[in-house]
Design a protein around this motif. Structure first.
Motif, PDB file in Angstrom:
ATOM      1  N   LYS A 216       0.820  -1.208   0.000  1.00 23.88           N
ATOM      2  CA  LYS A 216       0.000   0.000   0.000  1.00 23.88           C
ATOM      3  C   LYS A 216       0.855   1.261   0.000  1.00 23.88           C
ATOM      4  CE  LYS A 216      -4.523   1.091   1.891  1.00 23.88           C
ATOM      5  NZ  LYS A 216      -5.554   0.673   2.848  1.00 23.88           N
ATOM      6  N   LYS A 217       2.044   1.168   0.596  1.00 22.89           N
ATOM      7  CA  LYS A 217       2.899   2.346   0.745  1.00 22.89           C
ATOM      8  C   LYS A 217       3.878   2.524  -0.405  1.00 22.89           C
ATOM      9  CE  LYS A 217       2.856   1.829   5.799  1.00 22.89           C
ATOM     10  NZ  LYS A 217       3.697   1.508   6.980  1.00 22.89           N
ATOM     11  N   GLU A 218       4.370   1.395  -0.965  1.00 27.13           N
ATOM     12  CA  GLU A 218       5.509   1.472  -1.878  1.00 27.13           C
ATOM     13  C   GLU A 218       5.182   1.108  -3.338  1.00 27.13           C
ATOM     14  OE1 GLU A 218       8.634   2.250  -0.886  1.00 27.13           O
ATOM     15  OE2 GLU A 218       8.297   2.358   1.278  1.00 27.13           O
ATOM     16  N   ALA A 219       4.277   0.141  -3.560  1.00 21.84           N
ATOM     17  CA  ALA A 219       4.084  -0.381  -4.915  1.00 21.84           C
ATOM     18  C   ALA A 219       3.339   0.611  -5.798  1.00 21.84           C
ATOM     19  CB  ALA A 219       3.314  -1.698  -4.854  1.00 21.84           C
ATOM     20  N   ASP A 220       3.680   0.596  -7.077  1.00 21.31           N
ATOM     21  CA  ASP A 220       2.884   1.374  -8.039  1.00 21.31           C
ATOM     22  C   ASP A 220       2.026   0.467  -8.925  1.00 21.31           C
ATOM     23  OD1 ASP A 220       4.961   0.324  -9.523  1.00 21.31           O
ATOM     24  OD2 ASP A 220       5.420   2.183 -10.602  1.00 21.31           O
ATOM     25  N   LEU A 221       2.250  -0.866  -8.853  1.00 17.27           N
ATOM     26  CA  LEU A 221       1.428  -1.842  -9.573  1.00 17.27           C
ATOM     27  C   LEU A 221       1.400  -3.135  -8.757  1.00 17.27           C
ATOM     28  CD1 LEU A 221      -0.124  -2.753 -12.184  1.00 17.27           C
ATOM     29  CD2 LEU A 221       2.085  -3.631 -12.992  1.00 17.27           C
ATOM     30  N   VAL A 222       0.205  -3.633  -8.476  1.00 17.57           N
ATOM     31  CA  VAL A 222       0.048  -4.910  -7.772  1.00 17.57           C
ATOM     32  C   VAL A 222      -0.727  -5.853  -8.684  1.00 17.57           C
ATOM     33  CG1 VAL A 222      -0.889  -6.092  -5.748  1.00 17.57           C
ATOM     34  CG2 VAL A 222       0.076  -3.790  -5.515  1.00 17.57           C
ATOM     35  N   VAL A 223      -0.102  -6.983  -9.009  1.00 22.79           N
ATOM     36  CA  VAL A 223      -0.738  -7.999  -9.848  1.00 22.79           C
ATOM     37  C   VAL A 223      -1.170  -9.139  -8.936  1.00 22.79           C
ATOM     38  CG1 VAL A 223      -0.513  -9.521 -11.834  1.00 22.79           C
ATOM     39  CG2 VAL A 223       0.723  -7.337 -11.796  1.00 22.79           C
ATOM     40  N   VAL A 224      -2.466  -9.294  -8.760  1.00 28.53           N
ATOM     41  CA  VAL A 224      -3.022 -10.319  -7.874  1.00 28.53           C
ATOM     42  C   VAL A 224      -3.403 -11.521  -8.733  1.00 28.53           C
ATOM     43  CG1 VAL A 224      -4.846 -10.864  -6.213  1.00 28.53           C
ATOM     44  CG2 VAL A 224      -3.877  -8.546  -6.308  1.00 28.53           C
ATOM     45  N   VAL A 225      -2.795 -12.671  -8.438  1.00 27.79           N
ATOM     46  CA  VAL A 225      -2.939 -13.854  -9.287  1.00 27.79           C
ATOM     47  C   VAL A 225      -3.550 -15.000  -8.485  1.00 27.79           C
ATOM     48  CG1 VAL A 225      -1.771 -15.440 -10.867  1.00 27.79           C
ATOM     49  CG2 VAL A 225      -0.822 -13.141 -10.478  1.00 27.79           C
ATOM     50  N   GLY A 226      -4.741 -15.434  -8.883  1.00 32.46           N
ATOM     51  CA  GLY A 226      -5.291 -16.659  -8.331  1.00 32.46           C
ATOM     52  C   GLY A 226      -5.726 -16.601  -6.891  1.00 32.46           C
ATOM     53  N   THR A 227      -6.165 -15.448  -6.437  1.00 31.89           N
ATOM     54  CA  THR A 227      -6.727 -15.323  -5.097  1.00 31.89           C
ATOM     55  C   THR A 227      -7.723 -14.177  -5.116  1.00 31.89           C
ATOM     56  OG1 THR A 227      -6.158 -15.236  -2.729  1.00 31.89           O
ATOM     57  CG2 THR A 227      -4.969 -13.731  -4.188  1.00 31.89           C
ATOM     58  N   PRO A 228      -8.812 -14.280  -4.370  1.00 33.34           N
ATOM     59  CA  PRO A 228      -9.840 -13.229  -4.435  1.00 33.34           C
ATOM     60  C   PRO A 228      -9.395 -11.943  -3.759  1.00 33.34           C
ATOM     61  CG  PRO A 228     -10.439 -14.880  -2.804  1.00 33.34           C
ATOM     62  CD  PRO A 228      -9.229 -15.408  -3.517  1.00 33.34           C
TER      63      PRO A 228
END
Length: 251
Positions: A216-228
């Motif tokens: 939440k603090k550092e990433a500029d892109l989060v790719v969520v794979v295979g989890t709700p």
């Protein structure tokens, strides 16, 4: 044929053991339970499998159809009880139905998004003569849209601080080696939850744990794979980061 039968003292144990077997083998686990309270004893494990997308087949006994409504032993209509926590809940009403219904149930349990199924068989049905032609073929994965994949690749390539969050569908989809190759090639940190834990070895320099707040603090892109995008992932809120969600089915 060639199925190892493990006898236990309680239906809840049987069904949780079948759920655990499914997690380990990535094949449908099978629990066979008696009617009435035997079936209701299985509901906790079925509900667990429903929440976590585990392919589980529960086969229940059922009071004989010939005496239905007269107070037979453990006479209870299980189907509506199991319906809210299964992908399929039905009764095999004739001997010829048993094979095809169980075949459909096993295939449904494996169809994305995976989950538990329930079939019960009346006692007079299970002892009746029957014929069936059984040929099982596992359902094919849902093919990804090439344009969407290309768009995600562009986002990853353009991100300064991307991260992957991976869950149980990576494990059930046998994609752990692909995950490792992608993480190593892209040098992207990987966070894991649920059955996704272990898809990247804990001692891998790209495997991160206990610092998910950094997303939440550092990433500029989060790719969520295979989890709700559920409570474990703050319902998809990663601050200012863009979020990509890779799922095994549109539903």
């Amino acid at each position: 044929q060639k199925v190892r039968i493990v006898d236990v003292r309680h239906e809840q144990t049987a069904t949780f053991a079948a759920e655990g077997t499914a997690k380990l083998t990535r094949r449908p686990g099978l629990a066979v339970v008696t009617a009435g309270p035997g079936v209701t004893n299985s509901v906790s494990a079925v509900t667990s499998a429903y929440f976590t997308g585990v392919p589980l087949v529960v086969l229940g006994g059922r009071a004989p159809t010939v005496n239905w409504g007269r107070g037979g032993l453990q006479e209870l209509d299980h189907v509506p009880i199991l319906a809210p926590v299964t992908k399929l809940s039905r009764t095999a009403t004739t001997g010829d139905d048993i094979g095809p219904v169980l075949l459909d149930a096993a295939r449904t349990a494996l169809t994305p998004h995976r989950g538990p199924v329930f079939v019960d068989v009346p006692m007079d049905t299970i002892f009746s003569p029957a014929t069936a032609s059984i040929e099982f073929a596992a359902p094919a994965p849902v093919a990804p849209d090439p344009d969407t994949v290309a768009a995600v690749a562009t986002l990853v390539a353009g991100a300064s601080r991307p991260a992957f969050v991976v869950g149980g569908d990576v494990w059930f989809g046998r994609a752990e080696q692909a995950l490792r190759r992608a993480a190593e090639a892209l040098r992207v940190p990987v966070f894991m939850n649920g059955m996704g834990r272990g898809c990247l070895p804990a001692d891998d320099p790209l495997a991160f744990a206990r610092v998910r707040g950094l997303l939440k603090k550092e990433a500029d892109l989060v790719v969520v794979v295979g989890t709700p995008l559920d409570f474990r992932l703050a319902f998809g809120d990663f601050g200012a980061a863009q979020v990509v969600h890779l799922a095994d089915s549109a539903e």
